[in-house]
Design a protein around this motif. Structure first.
Motif, mmCIF file in Angstrom:
data_model
loop_
_atom_site.group_PDB
_atom_site.id
_atom_site.type_symbol
_atom_site.label_atom_id
_atom_site.label_comp_id
_atom_site.label_asym_id
_atom_site.label_seq_id
_atom_site.Cartn_x
_atom_site.Cartn_y
_atom_site.Cartn_z
ATOM 1 N N UNK A 92 12.340 -2.733 7.512
ATOM 2 C CA UNK A 92 12.144 -2.014 7.229
ATOM 3 C C UNK A 92 10.615 -1.352 6.967
ATOM 4 N N UNK A 93 9.877 -0.092 7.430
ATOM 5 C CA UNK A 93 9.098 0.038 7.492
ATOM 6 C C UNK A 93 8.271 0.138 5.611
ATOM 7 N N UNK A 94 7.477 -0.075 5.149
ATOM 8 C CA UNK A 94 6.756 0.239 4.426
ATOM 9 C C UNK A 94 5.850 1.512 3.706
ATOM 10 N N UNK A 95 6.746 2.430 2.905
ATOM 11 C CA UNK A 95 6.238 3.731 2.167
ATOM 12 C C UNK A 95 5.136 3.076 2.142
ATOM 13 N N UNK A 96 4.243 3.965 2.054
ATOM 14 C CA UNK A 96 2.656 4.525 1.938
ATOM 15 C C UNK A 96 2.637 4.396 -0.093
ATOM 16 N N UNK A 97 1.825 3.903 -0.619
ATOM 17 C CA UNK A 97 1.383 4.251 -1.500
ATOM 18 C C UNK A 97 -0.312 5.380 -2.028
ATOM 19 N N UNK A 98 0.308 6.797 -2.546
ATOM 20 C CA UNK A 98 -1.216 7.293 -2.763
ATOM 21 C C UNK A 98 -1.638 7.589 -4.254
#
Length: 175
Positions: A92-98
Motif C-alpha cells: 500500500x503506498x504511503x501517503x505523504x505527510x504535509x
C-alpha cells in the motif's frame, strides 16, 4: 456479467460494503484487467507491481488514488480469488505527510490588524494565543456566547437547550 465480477460483488455484499465502495472496486479491477488485456485470474503479484508503477509514474496519480486501486486488488486476490499471497506482495503506498503552514509574526499581526471589530479581533487573538484549532474555537464560541443564559425559579443559571427546554440547574455552570 462475468462469474468473477458476480463473485466479487457477492463477497462485498456479504461484508456489507457500501454501494459506492463496491462500484469503485469493480471499476478498479476492470481498469487493471484492461491494462493487461487479460483476466485478473491470469495475473499475479508482478503484474500488480507493474500496474502500481503505471498508476504512479505514467498516469501520475496521487498516493490516495493508488491506495484505492491497491485496496480493490487486495480484496480481489485475497478474498474473492483466495490466493495465498502475503499482503506484503501488494504494498500500500504511503501517503505523504504535509506540514501545516505557519505564519510569520508579521503575517499574524497584519491579519489581526485587518479585523475591524474589536470583539472579533479579541476572540481571534485569544484563540490564536491559546493555540486552538478552528473547530475548537468555533465550538467554544458557540457554546459559551451563543446560548442565552436563563435564571430558573430556584435562582440557578440554566442554558437554553435546543427545542426551547432547559438543562438541569444542577448541571449548568453558575455565573
Amino acid at each position: 456479467m462475468t462469474p468473477l465480477r458476480r463473485r466479487m460483488l457477492e463477497d462485498m455484499a456479504i461484508r456489507n460494503l457500501a454501494e459506492n465502495t463496491q462500484s469503485s472496486c469493480i471499476q478498479q479491477v476492470i481498469a487493471y484487467a484492461k491494462h493487461f488485456h487479460r483476466t485478473p485470474e491470469e495475473l499475479g503479484p508482478e503484474e500488480i507491481r507493474a500496474y502500481q508503477l503505471h498508476l504512479t509514474q505514467t498516469r501520475g496519480l496521487s498516493a490516495s488514488s493508488v491506495s484505492v486501486a491497491t485496496g480493490a486488488l487486495r480484496f480481489l486476490y485475497k478474498v474473492t480469488l483466495k490466493r495465498a499471497w502475503s499482503i506484503d506482495e501488494i504494498p500500500m503506498p504511503k501517503r505523504p505527510f504535509k506540514l501545516p503552514v505557519i505564519l510569520s509574526r508579521e503575517e499574524v499581526m497584519h491579519f489581526l490588524e485587518s479585523i475591524d471589530s474589536r470583539k472579533h479581533r479579541a476572540i481571534l487573538m485569544v484563540a490564536y494565543a491559546a493555540g486552538l484549532r478552528v473547530s475548537e474555537a468555533r465550538f467554544n464560541c458557540h457554546r459559551r456566547y451563543r446560548r442565552p443564559r436563563l435564571i430558573s425559579e430556584t435562582g440557578h443559571a440554566c442554558h437554553r437547550a435546543r427545542g426551547g427546554g432547559h438543562l438541569s440547574p444542577g448541571r449548568a455552570p453558575l455565573p
